[in-house]
Design a protein around this motif. Structure first.
Motif, PDB file in Angstrom:
ATOM      1  N   LEU A  81      36.042  32.917  31.142  1.00 39.50           N
ATOM      2  CA  LEU A  81      36.141  34.153  31.922  1.00 39.50           C
ATOM      3  C   LEU A  81      34.847  34.467  32.664  1.00 39.50           C
ATOM      4  CD1 LEU A  81      38.140  36.385  29.406  1.00 39.50           C
ATOM      5  CD2 LEU A  81      38.984  35.324  31.509  1.00 39.50           C
ATOM      6  N   SER A  82      33.709  34.244  32.001  1.00 40.21           N
ATOM      7  CA  SER A  82      32.439  34.541  32.656  1.00 40.21           C
ATOM      8  C   SER A  82      32.098  33.535  33.745  1.00 40.21           C
ATOM      9  CB  SER A  82      31.312  34.583  31.619  1.00 40.21           C
ATOM     10  OG  SER A  82      31.236  33.370  30.901  1.00 40.21           O
ATOM     11  N   ALA A  83      32.672  32.314  33.661  1.00 38.34           N
ATOM     12  CA  ALA A  83      32.349  31.277  34.643  1.00 38.34           C
ATOM     13  C   ALA A  83      33.136  31.417  35.936  1.00 38.34           C
ATOM     14  CB  ALA A  83      32.607  29.896  34.041  1.00 38.34           C
ATOM     15  N   ILE A  84      34.329  32.010  35.892  1.00 37.65           N
ATOM     16  CA  ILE A  84      35.227  31.966  37.049  1.00 37.65           C
ATOM     17  C   ILE A  84      34.614  32.613  38.279  1.00 37.65           C
ATOM     18  CG2 ILE A  84      37.405  32.824  37.965  1.00 37.65           C
ATOM     19  CD1 ILE A  84      38.621  32.404  35.211  1.00 37.65           C
ATOM     20  N   LEU A  85      34.135  33.868  38.173  1.00 37.52           N
ATOM     21  CA  LEU A  85      33.583  34.578  39.328  1.00 37.52           C
ATOM     22  C   LEU A  85      32.380  33.850  39.893  1.00 37.52           C
ATOM     23  CD1 LEU A  85      33.363  36.960  41.280  1.00 37.52           C
ATOM     24  CD2 LEU A  85      32.103  38.199  39.495  1.00 37.52           C
ATOM     25  N   VAL A 140      26.428  34.625  29.294  1.00 40.80           N
ATOM     26  CA  VAL A 140      25.308  34.184  30.137  1.00 40.80           C
ATOM     27  C   VAL A 140      25.423  32.689  30.424  1.00 40.80           C
ATOM     28  CG1 VAL A 140      22.800  33.982  30.308  1.00 40.80           C
ATOM     29  CG2 VAL A 140      23.831  36.003  29.221  1.00 40.80           C
ATOM     30  N   VAL A 141      25.742  31.913  29.401  1.00 42.17           N
ATOM     31  CA  VAL A 141      25.934  30.472  29.587  1.00 42.17           C
ATOM     32  C   VAL A 141      27.051  30.212  30.595  1.00 42.17           C
ATOM     33  CG1 VAL A 141      26.548  28.292  28.460  1.00 42.17           C
ATOM     34  CG2 VAL A 141      25.105  29.958  27.261  1.00 42.17           C
ATOM     35  N   GLY A 142      28.155  30.977  30.460  1.00 34.62           N
ATOM     36  CA  GLY A 142      29.269  30.819  31.389  1.00 34.62           C
ATOM     37  C   GLY A 142      28.901  31.171  32.814  1.00 34.62           C
ATOM     38  N   MET A 143      28.107  32.236  33.001  1.00 35.56           N
ATOM     39  CA  MET A 143      27.688  32.643  34.341  1.00 35.56           C
ATOM     40  C   MET A 143      26.832  31.562  35.002  1.00 35.56           C
ATOM     41  SD  MET A 143      26.832  36.614  33.399  1.00 35.56           S
ATOM     42  CE  MET A 143      25.759  36.856  34.809  1.00 35.56           C
ATOM     43  N   LEU A 144      25.838  31.064  34.262  1.00 32.68           N
ATOM     44  CA  LEU A 144      24.967  30.019  34.819  1.00 32.68           C
ATOM     45  C   LEU A 144      25.740  28.727  35.060  1.00 32.68           C
ATOM     46  CD1 LEU A 144      21.761  30.570  32.634  1.00 32.68           C
ATOM     47  CD2 LEU A 144      22.122  31.241  35.017  1.00 32.68           C
ATOM     48  N   GLY A 145      26.603  28.382  34.116  1.00 35.57           N
ATOM     49  CA  GLY A 145      27.400  27.173  34.289  1.00 35.57           C
ATOM     50  C   GLY A 145      28.355  27.274  35.456  1.00 35.57           C
ATOM     51  N   SER A 184      36.797  24.172  33.306  1.00 39.87           N
ATOM     52  CA  SER A 184      38.223  23.966  33.604  1.00 39.87           C
ATOM     53  C   SER A 184      38.777  24.967  34.611  1.00 39.87           C
ATOM     54  CB  SER A 184      39.048  23.998  32.311  1.00 39.87           C
ATOM     55  OG  SER A 184      38.755  22.903  31.497  1.00 39.87           O
ATOM     56  N   PRO A 185      38.704  26.289  34.357  1.00 39.83           N
ATOM     57  CA  PRO A 185      39.243  27.226  35.362  1.00 39.83           C
ATOM     58  C   PRO A 185      38.398  27.255  36.627  1.00 39.83           C
ATOM     59  CG  PRO A 185      38.174  28.444  33.609  1.00 39.83           C
ATOM     60  CD  PRO A 185      38.208  27.010  33.175  1.00 39.83           C
ATOM     61  N   GLY A 186      37.074  27.123  36.442  1.00 42.82           N
ATOM     62  CA  GLY A 186      36.187  27.166  37.601  1.00 42.82           C
ATOM     63  C   GLY A 186      36.398  26.013  38.553  1.00 42.82           C
ATOM     64  N   ALA A 187      36.765  24.844  38.009  1.00 43.61           N
ATOM     65  CA  ALA A 187      37.008  23.677  38.870  1.00 43.61           C
ATOM     66  C   ALA A 187      38.166  23.938  39.814  1.00 43.61           C
ATOM     67  CB  ALA A 187      37.276  22.446  38.017  1.00 43.61           C
ATOM     68  N   LEU A 188      39.190  24.625  39.330  1.00 46.94           N
ATOM     69  CA  LEU A 188      40.325  24.960  40.185  1.00 46.94           C
ATOM     70  C   LEU A 188      39.919  25.967  41.263  1.00 46.94           C
ATOM     71  CD1 LEU A 188      43.073  25.301  37.423  1.00 46.94           C
ATOM     72  CD2 LEU A 188      42.758  23.399  39.019  1.00 46.94           C
ATOM     73  N   VAL A 189      39.101  26.955  40.873  1.00 45.30           N
ATOM     74  CA  VAL A 189      38.614  27.944  41.847  1.00 45.30           C
ATOM     75  C   VAL A 189      37.760  27.263  42.915  1.00 45.30           C
ATOM     76  CG1 VAL A 189      37.161  29.983  42.149  1.00 45.30           C
ATOM     77  CG2 VAL A 189      38.695  29.833  40.187  1.00 45.30           C
TER      78      VAL A 189
END
Length: 250
Positions: A81-85, A140-145, A184-189
């Motif tokens: 969730l944190s990585a998507i945006l 935080v890890v998700g945001m940076l990633g 995974s979700p971020g790759a689609l975005v």
């Protein structure tokens, strides 16, 4: 596209899938310089095309790691969730910046990660299965990633793995599984963003994806057979080689 070229791309995708499964990165970190050097693509087009392969690869790879490590799904949800945006923001930035500058930044980003991994190996401390930071730090890890995934086409996985082993105390194999969940979700975005900017070569990306889907479970199985120190050492070599190829192709 001829039958021969299609088969060649599937075989290449299979090789990249094994490497992606082995290191928990989906194969994009290897595919991008290959697409640039062999197919003559510029950096944004190579990143967008690699995402056609990476998007399904990371989903298949995550499931394979989850089956073997029983990953904490609450941590998975926080990372995703944190990585998507931030993946979307990074991908938007990547479509408008200078291609040569992006390639150079990507290469030095990988060199920095290689130095970090090598430093951890030289310390020689074994990873212990413990959590040393509260779960909200996973945000935080998700945001940076997510930001590095969108900006460089890959990167979220290689950011998350050292963070999760060093800060959350998980094993290398489990960290690679969490890393795949993050991207995974971020790759689609990111793929949608690159496609909207017409920065995807679907004729090359689709056969690469087919090969990767078939082979990534082999890489995951190999990762669980290797000693952890050897797996990390191989990861260092992969990142450094990729960075040097990126700088050479400028």
């Amino acid at each position: 596209m001829t039958v021969v070229s299609f088969i060649a791309d599937v075989v290449l995708g299979a090789a990249l899938g094994v490497m992606g499964g082995l290191f928990g990165i989906g194969g994009g970190v290897i595919a991008i310089p290959v697409l640039g050097l062999v197919f003559g693509m510029n950096q944004p087009l190579a990143q967008g095309t690699a995402l056609v392969m990476v998007a399904p690869n990371v989903i298949v790879g995550f499931w394979q790691y989850h089956r073997r490590n029983h990953l904490d799904m609450r941590m998975v949800a926080l990372l995703c969730l944190s990585a998507i945006l931030f993946t979307y923001l990074g991908a938007r930035m990547a479509t408008v910046v200078d291609a040569d500058a992006l390639r150079t930044a990507f290469a030095f980003f990988l060199i920095a990660l290689t130095a970090f991994f090598a430093w951890r190996l030289l310390r020689g401390r074994a990873t212990r299965a413990r959590v040393v930071l509260a779960r909200p730090w996973a945000i935080v890890v998700g945001m940076l990633g997510g930001l590095t995934s969108g900006l460089f086409g890959v990167g979220g996985g290689v950011i998350a793995a050292p963070a999760l082993t060093g800060l959350f105390g998980v094993t290398q194999a489990a960290a690679q599984g969490f890393s795949l969940a993050l991207v995974s979700p971020g790759a689609l975005v990111a793929l949608g963003t690159y496609a909207a900017a017409d920065l995807v070569d679907w004729h090359t990306g689709i056969p690469l994806a087919l090969g990767g889907i078939l082979s990534i479970p082999w890489g995951v199985a190999l990762a669980h057979r290797l000693p952890e120190r050897k797996l990390r050492l191989l990861f260092c070599g992969l990142l450094l080689t990729t960075a040097l190829l990126m700088l050479q192709s400028r």
